[in-house]
Design a protein around this motif. Structure first.
Motif, mmCIF file in Angstrom:
data_model
loop_
_atom_site.group_PDB
_atom_site.id
_atom_site.type_symbol
_atom_site.label_atom_id
_atom_site.label_comp_id
_atom_site.label_asym_id
_atom_site.label_seq_id
_atom_site.Cartn_x
_atom_site.Cartn_y
_atom_site.Cartn_z
ATOM 1 N N TYR A 175 0.883 -1.166 0.000
ATOM 2 C CA TYR A 175 0.000 0.000 0.000
ATOM 3 C C TYR A 175 0.923 1.220 0.000
ATOM 4 O O TYR A 175 1.996 1.202 0.606
ATOM 5 C CB TYR A 175 -0.842 -0.080 1.279
ATOM 6 C CG TYR A 175 -1.986 0.888 1.418
ATOM 7 C CD1 TYR A 175 -2.541 1.547 0.321
ATOM 8 C CD2 TYR A 175 -2.540 1.131 2.676
ATOM 9 C CE1 TYR A 175 -3.611 2.414 0.483
ATOM 10 C CE2 TYR A 175 -3.612 1.994 2.844
ATOM 11 C CZ TYR A 175 -4.130 2.645 1.743
ATOM 12 O OH TYR A 175 -5.181 3.508 1.906
ATOM 13 N N ASN A 228 0.792 3.670 1.662
ATOM 14 C CA ASN A 228 1.045 4.033 3.065
ATOM 15 C C ASN A 228 2.157 3.139 3.616
ATOM 16 O O ASN A 228 1.914 2.214 4.395
ATOM 17 C CB ASN A 228 -0.213 3.818 3.921
ATOM 18 C CG ASN A 228 -1.371 4.695 3.505
ATOM 19 O OD1 ASN A 228 -1.565 4.935 2.320
ATOM 20 N ND2 ASN A 228 -2.142 5.161 4.454
ATOM 21 N N GLU A 249 -10.111 0.974 4.226
ATOM 22 C CA GLU A 249 -9.303 0.685 5.421
ATOM 23 C C GLU A 249 -10.198 0.297 6.593
ATOM 24 O O GLU A 249 -9.699 -0.110 7.644
ATOM 25 C CB GLU A 249 -8.463 1.908 5.809
ATOM 26 C CG GLU A 249 -7.288 2.141 4.886
ATOM 27 C CD GLU A 249 -6.544 3.420 5.207
ATOM 28 O OE1 GLU A 249 -6.708 3.960 6.311
ATOM 29 O OE2 GLU A 249 -5.791 3.878 4.336
ATOM 30 N N THR A 254 -2.773 2.009 -4.217
ATOM 31 C CA THR A 254 -3.464 2.943 -3.320
ATOM 32 C C THR A 254 -4.870 2.398 -3.126
ATOM 33 O O THR A 254 -5.244 1.390 -3.753
ATOM 34 C CB THR A 254 -3.556 4.374 -3.909
ATOM 35 O OG1 THR A 254 -4.518 4.354 -4.955
ATOM 36 C CG2 THR A 254 -2.231 4.866 -4.441
HETATM 37 P P1 13P Z 1 -6.525 7.621 0.075
HETATM 38 O O1 13P Z 1 -5.788 6.649 -0.798
HETATM 39 O O2 13P Z 1 -7.988 7.468 -0.048
HETATM 40 O O3 13P Z 1 -6.023 8.983 -0.101
HETATM 41 O O4 13P Z 1 -6.257 7.209 1.591
HETATM 42 C C1 13P Z 1 -5.018 7.421 2.173
HETATM 43 C C2 13P Z 1 -5.086 7.230 3.600
HETATM 44 O O5 13P Z 1 -4.121 7.358 4.294
HETATM 45 C C3 13P Z 1 -6.343 6.834 4.166
HETATM 46 O O6 13P Z 1 -6.201 6.618 5.513
#
Ligand code: 13P
Ligand code: SF4
Length: 365
Positions: free
Chosen positions: A135, A137, A253, A155
């Motif tokens: 991800y 993140n 998430e 993403t």
């Molecule tokens: P998005 O991909 O929707 O921007 O989400 C990123 C995120 O950190 C959600 O917690």
């Protein structure tokens, strides 16, 4: 002549109005040399200074397209790293507060992922059989790991497409760090839940038997976003009971049951678009971060839409919120004075491999 950095403590107690003047003055002075990117979760008193806004996918594209010399990222650390990786070498990515991290991203690190890969090597040939998918993140070294091992970044906008790409190349996927996005995306493409194993990185072989690992399709890293775990099925049931015509939309998430009970599931950009484009006078329950939900509620009042936050308690991305007007004013004033503060630089070798994994993602989506 070396210019001195203006210390942050001079800004720490500035009133919002004083910050505003200093931000606007610095912005005017920097002109086109500066671009401010803001994620949808950014607090309102910072978001109002954005030149460009979006979700993680949109912002990573924009970071690679802007011509500004300074890319000031009002988001979290991994987003500024992506901006550094995808921008040109002479551009400078800046995070106004270095403490603005992502707690989910911190749940995976290179040592643990490498250990998982080594353990898989005892049973399988992961470089032939397992696509590592991270991800966005996540730290840059994990993106580099994916670049090096034939893997890819995703993403929340494109996870489905990225999984299709991954399974077209290899039979299994190691997905990190968010188990919930991985599970939801796998489920949507028809992978049975029992073939998606949660990989507990503190247990040998993720806590599974050799047989279970051989039969699995996906290994889901035991990570999560603490903000999105606050949303519960009971919040949806209560809403449906009260407003049978109301609509429910959640970020992937959120936990599996919340996603299953929602009418729509998608990234922050998808949430913005879906509610904005919906019929007038509709009512929405939204399972994502509070700043975004409040902004939507405010903007869409004029269309007679009611936009409600899913949880009864406050669920903010507290790390992103560390970027406040004081830090933005401090950053911009230093830039306007010729001093770069809080630059985010990914080491060249890591950046090259991470870019490979990011570019694969941008090509697929
Ligand atoms: P998005 O991909 O929707 O921007 O989400 C990123 C995120 O950190 C959600 O917690
Ligand atoms: Fe990370 Fe959760 Fe904040 Fe998103 S909302 S940036 S996943 S901590």
């Amino acid at each position: 002549m070396q210019l001195a950095t203006v210390a942050f403590d001079k800004f720490q107690h500035l009133e919002e109005q004083a910050c505003e003047q200093r931000i606007l003055d610095a912005k005017a002075k920097l002109g086109k040399r500066l671009v401010i990117l803001c994620h949808h979760y950014q607090r309102a008193d910072v978001y109002k200074y954005a030149d460009l806004t979006g979700d993680s996918l949109k912002l990573s594209r924009l970071a690679g397209q802007t011509n500004a010399e300074y890319i000031v990222f009002c988001g979290v650390h991994f987003m500024a790293e992506v901006a550094d990786i995808l921008s040109r070498p002479e551009q400078i990515a800046i995070l106004p507060d270095l403490a603005a991290g992502c707690s989910m991203a911190d749940m995976a690190n290179l040592a643990k992922v490498e250990r998982a890969w080594r353990e898989l090597t005892e049973i399988l040939d992961p470089d032939e059989q397992v696509t590592p998918v991270t991800y966005i993140n996540s730290a840059a070294d994990l993106k580099a790991f994916c670049g090096e091992h034939g893997g890819i970044v995703c993403t929340s906008s494109n996870a489905g497409k990225i999984l299709e790409w991954s399974f077209s190349r290899r039979e299994k996927v190691l997905f990190f760090p968010d188990q919930h996005l991985g599970r939801w995306s796998g489920y949507k493409m028809g992978i049975p839940l029992e073939q998606m194993l949660v990989w507990d990185f503190d247990e040998p072989l993720g806590g599974h038997s050799v047989e279970a690992v051989k039969n699995a399709k996906m290994f889901l890293w035991k990570g999560h976003c603490s903000v999105h775990q606050m949303f519960q099925v009971q919040h949806i049931l209560r809403f449906r009971n009260q407003y049978p015509d109301g609509l429910v939309i959640s970020h992937p998430e959120c936990n599996f049951e919340v996603c299953k009970q929602s009418d729509f599931v998608g990234s922050t950009e998808y949430i913005v678009r879906t509610i904005t484009d919906a019929k007038e006078s509709t009512r929405w329950l939204v399972g994502t971060e509070l700043n975004l939900v409040n902004r939507l509620a405010d903007q869409l009042k004029a269309q007679n839409k009611v936009v409600q936050f899913m949880a009864p308690t406050v669920c903010m991305c507290s790390t992103m919120a560390r970027i406040d007007p004081q830090h933005l004013a401090w950053t911009l004033e230093n830039l306007a004075g010729g001093k770069i503060v809080n630059q985010i630089t990914v080491p060249a070798h890591e950046a090259e491999l991470a870019k490979l994994a990011l570019q694969r993602m941008l090509d697929v989506s």
